[in-house]
Each structure stands twice: as structure tokens, then as C-alpha cells.
Design a protein around this motif. Structure first.
Motif, PDB file in Angstrom:
ATOM      1  N   ALA A  47      68.256 -61.400 -13.336  1.00 55.08           N
ATOM      2  CA  ALA A  47      67.947 -62.096 -12.082  1.00 55.08           C
ATOM      3  C   ALA A  47      69.122 -62.945 -11.607  1.00 55.08           C
ATOM      4  CB  ALA A  47      66.702 -62.960 -12.242  1.00 55.08           C
ATOM      5  N   GLY A  48      69.900 -63.488 -12.536  1.00 57.30           N
ATOM      6  CA  GLY A  48      71.049 -64.325 -12.178  1.00 57.30           C
ATOM      7  C   GLY A  48      72.317 -63.755 -12.798  1.00 57.30           C
ATOM      8  N   LYS A  69      64.263 -62.362 -17.994  1.00 63.77           N
ATOM      9  CA  LYS A  69      64.849 -61.403 -17.064  1.00 63.77           C
ATOM     10  C   LYS A  69      66.271 -61.868 -16.769  1.00 63.77           C
ATOM     11  CE  LYS A  69      64.405 -59.113 -12.643  1.00 63.77           C
ATOM     12  NZ  LYS A  69      63.649 -58.793 -11.441  1.00 63.77           N
ATOM     13  N   VAL A  85      52.162 -57.965 -20.479  1.00 65.95           N
ATOM     14  CA  VAL A  85      50.795 -57.423 -20.537  1.00 65.95           C
ATOM     15  C   VAL A  85      50.704 -56.234 -21.501  1.00 65.95           C
ATOM     16  CG1 VAL A  85      49.032 -56.208 -19.185  1.00 65.95           C
ATOM     17  CG2 VAL A  85      50.003 -58.353 -18.325  1.00 65.95           C
ATOM     18  N   LEU A  93      67.031 -69.201 -16.668  1.00 63.56           N
ATOM     19  CA  LEU A  93      67.124 -67.753 -16.529  1.00 63.56           C
ATOM     20  C   LEU A  93      66.314 -67.285 -15.322  1.00 63.56           C
ATOM     21  CD1 LEU A  93      68.725 -66.080 -18.574  1.00 63.56           C
ATOM     22  CD2 LEU A  93      66.568 -65.293 -19.503  1.00 63.56           C
ATOM     23  N   ALA A  94      65.165 -67.921 -15.114  1.00 62.76           N
ATOM     24  CA  ALA A  94      64.252 -67.508 -14.048  1.00 62.76           C
ATOM     25  C   ALA A  94      64.649 -68.105 -12.703  1.00 62.76           C
ATOM     26  CB  ALA A  94      62.827 -67.925 -14.398  1.00 62.76           C
ATOM     27  N   GLY A  95      65.386 -69.216 -12.725  1.00 59.21           N
ATOM     28  CA  GLY A  95      65.761 -69.874 -11.478  1.00 59.21           C
ATOM     29  C   GLY A  95      64.597 -70.582 -10.819  1.00 59.21           C
ATOM     30  N   HIS A 105      62.264 -54.120 -12.362  1.00 59.85           N
ATOM     31  CA  HIS A 105      61.795 -54.484 -11.029  1.00 59.85           C
ATOM     32  C   HIS A 105      60.841 -55.676 -11.117  1.00 59.85           C
ATOM     33  CE1 HIS A 105      63.662 -51.324  -8.840  1.00 59.85           C
ATOM     34  NE2 HIS A 105      63.090 -50.370  -9.522  1.00 59.85           N
ATOM     35  N   GLY A 106      60.504 -56.074 -12.319  1.00 58.59           N
ATOM     36  CA  GLY A 106      59.452 -57.079 -12.513  1.00 58.59           C
ATOM     37  C   GLY A 106      59.899 -58.476 -12.121  1.00 58.59           C
ATOM     38  N   THR A 107      58.958 -59.388 -12.242  1.00 59.68           N
ATOM     39  CA  THR A 107      59.203 -60.778 -11.881  1.00 59.68           C
ATOM     40  C   THR A 107      59.885 -61.511 -13.029  1.00 59.68           C
ATOM     41  OG1 THR A 107      57.063 -61.424 -12.735  1.00 59.68           O
ATOM     42  CG2 THR A 107      57.169 -60.842 -10.410  1.00 59.68           C
ATOM     43  N   VAL A 158      55.380 -61.249 -16.661  1.00 56.05           N
ATOM     44  CA  VAL A 158      54.017 -60.735 -16.798  1.00 56.05           C
ATOM     45  C   VAL A 158      54.001 -59.223 -16.995  1.00 56.05           C
ATOM     46  CG1 VAL A 158      51.909 -60.306 -15.471  1.00 56.05           C
ATOM     47  CG2 VAL A 158      52.815 -62.622 -15.641  1.00 56.05           C
ATOM     48  N   GLU A 159      54.819 -58.502 -16.198  1.00 56.49           N
ATOM     49  CA  GLU A 159      54.776 -57.035 -16.261  1.00 56.49           C
ATOM     50  C   GLU A 159      55.257 -56.521 -17.616  1.00 56.49           C
ATOM     51  OE1 GLU A 159      56.396 -58.845 -14.012  1.00 56.49           O
ATOM     52  OE2 GLU A 159      55.264 -58.552 -12.157  1.00 56.49           O
TER      53      GLU A 159
END
Lengths: 336, 313
Positions: free
Chosen positions: A116-117, A113, A30, A58-60, A20-22, A26-27
Motif C-alpha cells: 500500500a505504501g 499490506k 477470513v 503500514l496501513a496509513g 487487491h484487498g484492503t 480482512v480478505e
């Protein structure tokens, strides 16, 4: 340039299909920064250099790695760098930084992540943007073409590939072979799962390493080589760049190998290219077929090898980048 | 119960216009003319498409050689569910094809059910040229694919290559609480447990301490301008006629400002320390976005003294 560098700590986020993270990681980062630092009793102020690997594709979004720096708590200002590649290449930069004598310790991290795409399509961005990219060949299809070359040449069989998959992710080869093709000649089990994840490795110069952990894994050598971006001109049944990097790194005599092979046939290909015999434990971690966090999985190979190496053993950790094993890094580790 | 973080589609795209240089200009011009060119490498091998630099020696390659429209499949992989942008939008086969006259294979699509290594294929051409390697739609079986003659076409020095990518963008758990608060007309910040600073939006990691912000703080919809700029330059998609003011707004009780508009006074009257309040859009237009606040406007209260916000610049 005389000081040895050792891996002293390794941590990785759980391999999950979709967080569910960004996309800035970061999630995931940490908790594993804390774990990796706690392993060796260090705090963030003790780290001399921070280096990361990730990808905006990857992040867009542009400069996605900047947001990840929040996870460090970068105040007072830190000494930091980033590579748009698997974090194994960030580890290479950190290794150089320590060898120059500028710093004693470095923390290297990679994150991605992938969910995400559409990962296999995003990876078409690695191809020549003039003559190949406009066709949008995806990463699975290119791997399938590579696998076919080896099948046609008799270098491996679909059963060999299923056996690699069964070892990496469980299952029975006979049953796996009865499953339908995903992208003939590849079945789903031949392809690494889409994985969100992150990994952290802490490096220390040898005189610090002994104080930090009882079992440092010394990097005796690390090299990387790249092949032409012109796919047709490459011999895709082998990996000249891996062989060259391994030769430069003096990788003979290893008995443990962690190979960054997101497709089953690539593990066979690298075993053949590197001449790894039955005496070598290959991917005891399960390898990328059990979890393939993009831009962290290569770094994780180094971390996994460092964690598993036995006293007196020599281990090889490999990382790859680009289509069909285009660029390859070989890191040789030893433990006393 | 904690709600799942917010997420939304993120579609990005750009039509890259690429200058071609001497080698690729001839390749792309040739394709528009329905001719396929390779380059002879320093080891004598002919590569298609022509690499600008030799794959082995790195020397610039300018010796272009015309090859045939026909060739032989050297490897193949089925694509049962084509992805956006791929050559065909029905099941097809990717193949490496060694064109007659070339020594190394090129990657393209084959439109046939029974593709196999060694299969003979012929190029199928698009009606419209000028799109580089896409001027070849795909390859078909040599026997059934009609042969096509070259035609005239002007020299090309540029190529447009569209890139479109689709993502699902996720807000962090902390940002999601903030965005859901906005939908209710609330401004929700959080305090860092280490340094005590109040962030709005709250963050998955305090940039100073690297720990998630925790204690929720509802902030008022008024504060001060810390710094600002007057926008005088028109740009594509601009929604307000220049000049207007974009400013950092520090809400009362917050430790980090955010960017917003200051309207309701002449641009040259906006100043550091000016007291402002939110001008909300009508409630029925609210969503999970800071755009619920149309802009900030002056309250007319005395300016905040510089020392009160010097640490927030």
C-alpha cells in the motif's frame, strides 16, 4: 505458571506482491482463520483469547487493526488484544495469557499490506524521530550499512550472501553475483521481496493440545530482548539481543531453525551469533527471502518451525523487529 | 465480469513540533551554531548524536562534548535512487561516520562518487539553521569540502519534523460495488448469509459472523434518524455554519445506520425516529462517493415508533 503451551495449528495467506484487498487484512484473514480453526476442529467460540500484530504505519490509517477484528465475527464480545509489532510478540502475549491459567486456547494473527505504501521508506518511522528520522534513512540502506560492516570485517562475503539467497528463493549464486547492485553492497536477491500476507497460529495448553492434534509442538521457552535505539552504539556485525534471548530460552541443541532475516547477510549473522552448525536445517521454509509479509513473517517462523519439527527434535524460531535486528524474540519448540 | 476493487492515492502528512529536553536542546542549538556535540556515556564512549539515555546503562546523559566537523567513514551503502525527504535528491551514499573526538559513528549522507571505508569526510552546512540534524546537508571529501567556522545562534527548545507518507488505499470488493452503485445513484447493501442482516456499506466480513456479506439488496434513499447530535462547535475545515445536525440514518430495509447530515429543518426539530429522505446533488456532480447525497431532509411522514428501531441503536 506451570502449564506448558503448544502450537496446534498454523495457516498463512499466499505471499503476493500486491493484493487487491484492503489494508485491514480482512480478505486475507477470513479464509485462514477458517483453515486454522478447521485444522483442529475448533470454532471461534472455542478460542479463549485473540491477539494480533500489525501496524498503522503500514496501513496509513489509525486503528487499522480494529477493522481486522471484523474478520473474527466478534459477537458475543471476545477477549482480544493487539501489539503494534510483528505478531510473534502477540504470540508472546498469548503464551503469557495461557500460562496465567486464564484461558486454555488462543488464536494469534498478524497481517500487513506492505504494497500500500513505499515499505522501505515507511520503515524509517521506526527510527529516532529527533536525530535520525529527519534524514529518512530507509530500511534497505540501513541493512546495506550493516552488511558492509560484516563484509569489511571478513565475517561474510557477497558470495556467502548470494548462496543464502539462492537457497531461499532459487537461482544460481554465480548468476546472482553477475547481477547489478540495488544498493551497493546489496543486490535485489539480498533483500526480501515486498509481500502482502497474513498468518495465524493457534496455541493450546498442553492438556487441550493432545485432544486437538496428534502432533502439537510444545513451546519449551520463549524470550525477547531489545538493543538501544542509538544505531551507532550497536555492534551491527552481531546480535547481542538474539544471543541473550536464545540463552534465556535455552536454545542449545536445536536441529531446525526458522530465522526472521529479511536480508541475506542477516541469516549468516544470526547463524554465527547463535553458533548454528551445518547440522542445523536453517529456513527450510525458504525464509523471509521467499516471502516477507510484514508483521506476520515472525509469527510465520514459529508456525513454520512447528509444522516442520520431527518427533524428538528441538527447533528454534526467531522473530525480529526494528532496524537492523534491533529487537529479537527466540521461541524454542519440541515435539514428542 | 467482476471489476477490480476501487483504489485511490492517500497522502498523509503532519509537521510534528517536538519539544527537545535538556540534552537534545543543546545538540540542536549547537547545530544551529555549526557545532556538533556528542554525549559521553557512562562507559566513557562519546556518542553522536547525543543519546538522552546511555545505550548500555540507561543512565541520563548530560555530559556533552564538542566533536569535530571531520571524521572517518566506517560503513557505507549506495543510494542510487533517493527517496522523498532524504538528504540529497541525486545519487548519494549513506555512511556511518565516526567524527573526530567521538567513539561511535553517526548516520548521514556523503556526497561523493568514490566513498569507501576509511574515507575522510567533512560536514557541509545548510545556509539556514534550526532544523536539527538537517542543518548538516551531508558530508563531502575532507580535502575538497571547505572548512566552516561556528556562528552565533539563539537557544532552541523545539524542532519541527515533517512526516509525509503516500499510500494507495483500496476499498474492499464489497465496498467497491457499493461505491460504483452510488455513481449510478443506487444505494447497494448486502445481506450476511449467516445472520441475515443487511449492511450498507456491505462488508468483507460481517462483524457478528466473520463471513463476507453476499446477497445484494438495493435500498431506498429514505429511512429514519436513529440517533443524532447537534454540532455547535466550530472546527477547522467545517463546511456548514453551526448549529447543524449529524445523525445516524437507518435506510428502510437496512440493519445498520450510517452517519450523514440532516438539514431542511431547524436543528432543534430533529428527533429520534424522524422520517428522512436523501437530497441528492445534481447528477453531473456524482462520483463513487456517498457525498452524492448532499444531506437528508425530513419527509413530513409520522415518526417511526421507538420499538421499530430500538434494536438498531
Amino acid at each position: 505458571m506451570t502449564d506448558n503451551v503448544s502450537v496446534v495449528s498454523f495457516a498463512q495467506a499466499p505471499h503476493v506482491r500486491e493484493t487487491h484487498g484492503t489494508t485491514n487484512g480482512v480478505e486475507m484473514l477470513v479464509p485462514i482463520f477458517k483453515e486454522a480453526l478447521d485444522n483442529v476442529g475448533l470454532s471461534k467460540e472455542d478460542i479463549g483469547f485473540w491477539c494480533s500484530g500489525s501496524s498503522d504505519y503500514l496501513a496509513g490509517r489509525a486503528f487499522s487493526f480494529i477493522a481486522a477484528v471484523d474478520a473474527i465475527g466478534a459477537f458475543p464480545p471476545i477477549h482480544e488484544s493487539h501489539v503494534e509489532a510483528d505478531a510473534a510478540w502477540a504470540l508472546y502475549e498469548a503464551w503469557v495469557k495461557i500460562r496465567t491459567g486464564e484461558v486454555d486456547t488462543a488464536l494469534v494473527y498478524g497481517f500487513g499490506k506492505s504494497s500500500a505504501g513505499q515499505l522501505r521508506r515507511v520503515l524509517a518511522m521506526q527510527l529516532d524521530p529527533y536525530t535520525v528520522g529527519p534524514l529518512w534513512p530507509d530500511a534497505v540502506s540501513i541493512a546495506g550499512l550493516q552488511a558492509r560492516f560484516g563484509l569489511d570485517a571478513g565475517l561474510w562475503t557477497e558470495r556467502d550472501m548470494a548462496e543464502v539467497a539462492a537457497r531461499g528463493r532459487g537461482g544460481d549464486p554465480d548468476e546472482l553475483l553477475r547481477r547489478p547492485y540495488f544498493a551497493d553492497p546489496l543486490r535485489k536477491h539480498d533483500c526480501a521481496p515486498i509481500t502482502d500476507g497474513a498468518a495465524v497460529v493457534i496455541l493450546a495448553r498442553d492438556d487441550r493440545a493432545r485432544d486437538l492434534t496428534e502432533r502439537p509442538a510444545r513451546i519449551t521457552s520463549i524470550h525477547h530482548r531489545v538493543e538501544t535505539p542509538h544505531l551507532g552504539a550497536r555492534d551491527l556485525t552481531t546480535s547481542p539481543s538474539t544471543v541473550a534471548a536464545a540463552k534465556a530460552a535455552g536454545a542449545d541443541g536445536v536441529t531446525l531453525a526458522e530465522l526472521h532475516t529479511p536480508f541475506s547477510h542477516q541469516e549468516i549473522l544470526l547463524r554465527q551469533a547463535l553458533g548454528l552448525g551445518d547440522e542445523v536445517r536453517v529456513n527450510p521454509s525458504g525464509g523471509p527471502l521467499s516471502g516477507n509479509p510484514m508483521f506476520a513473517a515472525g509469527l510465520a517462523r514459529i508456525g513454520e518451525a512447528a509444522t516442520r519439527i520431527r518427533p524428538g527434535e528441538r527447533a528454534l524460531a526467531h522473530a525480529t523487529s526494528g532496524p537492523a535486528l534491533q529487537q529479537n524474540l527466540v521461541c524454542v519448540l519440541e515435539a514428542d | 465480469m467482476t471489476q477490480a476493487p476501487l483504489s485511490a492515492p492517500l497522502d498523509i502528512g503532519f509537521d510534528y513540533t517536538r519539544s527537545l529536553g535538556p540534552t537534545l536542546s543543546r545538540f540542536v542549538t549547537g547545530l544551529a551554531q555549526r557545532r556538533i556535540h556528542g554525549a559521553r556515556g557512562t562507559d566513557g564512549r562519546v556518542h553522536v548524536p547525543p543519546p538522552e539515555y546511555d545505550p548500555v546503562s540507561g543512565e541520563p546523559l548530560t555530559d556533552l562534548v564538542e566533536v569535530a566537523h571531520t571524521g572517518t567513514v566506517t560503513s557505507w551503502c549506495r543510494q542510487p535512487e533517493p527517496l522523498a525527504g532524504q538528504p540529497l535528491q541525486r545519487p548519494f551514499t549513506w555512511a556511518f561516520i565516526r567524527l573526530d573526538g567521538a567513539d561511535t559513528p553517526m548516520l548521514h549522507a556523503v556526497d561523493a562518487d568514490d566513498v569507501h571505508t576509511g574515507m575522510r569526510v567533512r560536514a557541509r552546512w545548510a545556509d539556514t539553521g534550526g532544523n536539527g540534524v538537517r542543518d548538516i546537508v551531508c558530508f563531502g571529501p575532507e580535502d575538497s569540502e571547505p572548512a566552516v567556522e561556528p556562528r552565533a545562534a539563539d537557544d532552541l527548545t523545539m524542532l519541527t519534523t515533517p512526516i509525509h507518507l503516500s499510500y494507495r488505499h483500496s476499498a474492499s470488493p464489497e465496498e467497491s460495488r457499493y461505491l460504483r452503485g452510488l455513481a449510478d445513484g443506487k444505494l447497494l447493501g448486502q445481506r450476511c448469509p449467516a445472520c441475515g442482516k443487511v449492511y450498507i456499506p456491505p462488508r468483507g466480513a460481517c462483524p457478528t459472523d466473520g463471513v463476507p456479506t453476499e446477497e445484494e439488496i438495493e435500498l431506498p434513499d429514505r429511512g429514519i434518524v436513529t440517533t443524532f447530535c447537534i454540532v455547535n462547535v466550530p472546527f477547522l475545515g467545517q463546511r456548514i455554519k453551526p448549529p447543524y445536525v449529524a445523525a445516524y440514518i437507518l435506510l428502510d430495509g437496512a440493519d445498520i445506520p450510517f452517519l450523514h447530515l440532516v438539514l431542511g429543518c431547524a436543528a432543534d426539530e430533529v428527533r429520534m425516529g424522524m422520517r428522512v429522505e436523501a437530497a441528492w446533488k445534481p447528477r453531473d456532480e456524482w462520483g463513487t462517493t456517498l457525498e452524492n447525497i448532499d444531506h437528508f431532509r425530513p419527509t413530513g411522514e409520522p415518526d417511526a415508533p421507538y420499538d421499530s428501531y430500538a434494536g438498531h441503536l
